[in-house]
Design a protein around this motif. Structure first.
Motif, mmCIF file in Angstrom:
data_model
loop_
_atom_site.group_PDB
_atom_site.id
_atom_site.type_symbol
_atom_site.label_atom_id
_atom_site.label_comp_id
_atom_site.label_asym_id
_atom_site.label_seq_id
_atom_site.Cartn_x
_atom_site.Cartn_y
_atom_site.Cartn_z
ATOM 1 N N VAL A 72 0.834 -1.205 0.000
ATOM 2 C CA VAL A 72 0.000 0.000 0.000
ATOM 3 C C VAL A 72 0.870 1.258 0.000
ATOM 4 O O VAL A 72 0.601 2.219 -0.736
ATOM 5 C CB VAL A 72 -0.952 -0.003 1.216
ATOM 6 N N LEU A 73 1.941 1.252 0.789
ATOM 7 C CA LEU A 73 2.840 2.403 0.830
ATOM 8 C C LEU A 73 3.485 2.631 -0.536
ATOM 9 O O LEU A 73 3.599 3.772 -1.006
ATOM 10 C CB LEU A 73 3.908 2.209 1.900
ATOM 11 N N ARG A 74 3.907 1.558 -1.192
ATOM 12 C CA ARG A 74 4.513 1.694 -2.529
ATOM 13 C C ARG A 74 3.524 2.323 -3.511
ATOM 14 O O ARG A 74 3.884 3.182 -4.322
ATOM 15 C CB ARG A 74 4.959 0.322 -3.044
ATOM 16 N N LEU A 75 2.282 1.874 -3.448
ATOM 17 C CA LEU A 75 1.285 2.409 -4.374
ATOM 18 C C LEU A 75 0.910 3.849 -4.031
ATOM 19 O O LEU A 75 0.664 4.659 -4.930
ATOM 20 C CB LEU A 75 0.047 1.504 -4.372
ATOM 21 N N ARG A 89 3.279 6.129 -5.590
ATOM 22 C CA ARG A 89 3.076 6.331 -7.025
ATOM 23 C C ARG A 89 1.933 7.303 -7.302
ATOM 24 O O ARG A 89 1.614 7.587 -8.450
ATOM 25 C CB ARG A 89 2.782 4.995 -7.712
ATOM 26 N N GLY A 90 1.306 7.786 -6.242
ATOM 27 C CA GLY A 90 0.241 8.769 -6.410
ATOM 28 C C GLY A 90 -1.137 8.173 -6.587
ATOM 29 O O GLY A 90 -2.086 8.887 -6.945
ATOM 30 N N GLU A 120 -7.918 3.436 -6.452
ATOM 31 C CA GLU A 120 -6.986 2.820 -7.392
ATOM 32 C C GLU A 120 -6.139 1.747 -6.718
ATOM 33 O O GLU A 120 -5.845 0.709 -7.310
ATOM 34 C CB GLU A 120 -6.096 3.897 -8.013
ATOM 35 N N ILE A 121 -5.765 1.982 -5.462
ATOM 36 C CA ILE A 121 -5.015 0.967 -4.715
ATOM 37 C C ILE A 121 -5.889 -0.264 -4.497
ATOM 38 O O ILE A 121 -5.433 -1.405 -4.640
ATOM 39 C CB ILE A 121 -4.513 1.528 -3.372
ATOM 40 N N ALA A 122 -7.151 -0.036 -4.156
ATOM 41 C CA ALA A 122 -8.073 -1.157 -3.942
ATOM 42 C C ALA A 122 -8.191 -2.005 -5.201
ATOM 43 O O ALA A 122 -8.181 -3.239 -5.145
ATOM 44 C CB ALA A 122 -9.447 -0.625 -3.525
ATOM 45 N N ALA A 123 -8.288 -1.347 -6.365
ATOM 46 C CA ALA A 123 -8.402 -2.085 -7.621
ATOM 47 C C ALA A 123 -7.114 -2.852 -7.920
ATOM 48 O O ALA A 123 -7.157 -4.003 -8.366
ATOM 49 C CB ALA A 123 -8.715 -1.120 -8.764
ATOM 50 N N ALA A 124 -5.974 -2.235 -7.630
ATOM 51 C CA ALA A 124 -4.692 -2.880 -7.913
ATOM 52 C C ALA A 124 -4.469 -4.104 -7.038
ATOM 53 O O ALA A 124 -3.873 -5.092 -7.484
ATOM 54 C CB ALA A 124 -3.557 -1.880 -7.718
ATOM 55 N N LEU A 125 -4.947 -4.043 -5.800
ATOM 56 C CA LEU A 125 -4.728 -5.144 -4.855
ATOM 57 C C LEU A 125 -5.928 -6.080 -4.737
ATOM 58 O O LEU A 125 -5.880 -7.050 -3.977
ATOM 59 C CB LEU A 125 -4.374 -4.573 -3.473
ATOM 60 N N GLU A 149 -12.158 -0.777 -0.728
ATOM 61 C CA GLU A 149 -11.584 0.530 -0.427
ATOM 62 C C GLU A 149 -11.491 0.760 1.079
ATOM 63 O O GLU A 149 -10.556 1.398 1.557
ATOM 64 C CB GLU A 149 -12.409 1.641 -1.086
ATOM 65 N N ALA A 150 -12.457 0.227 1.841
ATOM 66 C CA ALA A 150 -12.405 0.364 3.296
ATOM 67 C C ALA A 150 -11.169 -0.334 3.856
ATOM 68 O O ALA A 150 -10.542 0.146 4.815
ATOM 69 C CB ALA A 150 -13.672 -0.214 3.926
ATOM 70 N N THR A 151 -10.813 -1.471 3.263
ATOM 71 C CA THR A 151 -9.602 -2.192 3.689
ATOM 72 C C THR A 151 -8.363 -1.356 3.426
ATOM 73 O O THR A 151 -7.444 -1.288 4.242
ATOM 74 C CB THR A 151 -9.497 -3.535 2.949
ATOM 75 N N VAL A 152 -8.334 -0.696 2.262
ATOM 76 C CA VAL A 152 -7.194 0.165 1.933
ATOM 77 C C VAL A 152 -7.084 1.307 2.929
ATOM 78 O O VAL A 152 -5.987 1.637 3.390
ATOM 79 C CB VAL A 152 -7.319 0.714 0.499
ATOM 80 N N LYS A 153 -8.206 1.917 3.288
ATOM 81 C CA LYS A 153 -8.191 3.012 4.265
ATOM 82 C C LYS A 153 -7.587 2.555 5.582
ATOM 83 O O LYS A 153 -6.821 3.279 6.226
ATOM 84 C CB LYS A 153 -9.602 3.552 4.477
ATOM 85 N N THR A 154 -7.930 1.336 5.974
ATOM 86 C CA THR A 154 -7.382 0.783 7.214
ATOM 87 C C THR A 154 -5.877 0.604 7.099
ATOM 88 O O THR A 154 -5.121 0.950 8.011
ATOM 89 C CB THR A 154 -8.044 -0.563 7.543
#
Length: 217
Positions: A160-163, A166-167, A172-177, A181-186
């Protein structure tokens, strides 16, 4: 609840223009104005606004030093750096000082209002163009030895930090992983907590300065 704003700029006409734009919004109030960095720090500590609009080039103490002084204490306001000078030096110094946003004075009123709302909500105004310039600044820089606190991150938090670096947005992180999106926020919140970072802006700078991410990799 109204967002309380302090404007710090050495030009009276600029302060008047910013105040006029901000006070057209029903959920925002300008609670004070400062004409230099020393005054800005004193005013912000006394009035405790949520957001400070901070010019860089001011007498007695510039906006970068004033930003560092304010953010050195708990409960500091969020800082949006305003400048007429779109230079890499100003940009990187503002990010390293801990600013949550960076705007040119030629930005539209709508962009200014959005920026205030974003940083007041605890987020950071991370323009993709700024991310690109951060990447460019670190291009070719030898990677330092990773700091020990990086080991505290789980593999997914590291991804998540790497993504973030990348801005990419949370969506977008949720889609990549392939996660929600709630999981990404956590994950983002845990990364910031473990690395003692204020927001996504600091996370991007940290990722490159620590060597976790390299330009072109």
């Amino acid at each position: 609840m109204s967002v309380r704003v302090v404007i710090a700029d050495d030009q009276r006409m600029v302060r008047a223009g910013l105040r006029m734009v901000i006070e057209t919004e029903p959920d925002m109030t300008v609670v004070g104005e400062a004409s230099d960095g020393v005054e800005a720090v004193a005013l912000a500590r006394r009035l405790r606004p949520e957001v400070v609009l901070m010019d860089i080039a001011m007498p007695r103490q510039d906006g970068l030093e004033a930003t560092r002084a304010l953010l050195a204490n708990p409960g500091a306001p969020r800082i949006i750096v305003l400048t007429t000078f779109d230079t890499d030096e100003n940009l990187f110094n503002a990010l390293r000082a801990g600013a949550s946003g960076f705007l040119l004075k030629v930005s539209s009123p709508e962009h200014l209002i959005t920026a205030i709302r974003v940083v007041a909500a605890g987020e950071a105004l991370l323009d993709p163009a700024i991310t690109t310039r951060v990447i460019s600044a670190f291009a070719g820089t030898p990677g330092p030895k990773p700091p020990p606190e990086l080991a505290e991150l789980t593999p997914r938090e590291t991804d998540v930090l790497r993504l973030m670096a990348r801005g990419l947005s949370n969506g977008e992180i949720a889609a990549a992983l392939t996660v929600g999106e709630a999981t990404v926020k956590t994950h983002v919140a845990r990364v910031l907590m473990k690395l003692n970072l204020r927001d996504r802006v600091q996370a991007v700078v940290y990722a490159y300065e620590s060597g976790l991410v390299r330009a072109g990799a």
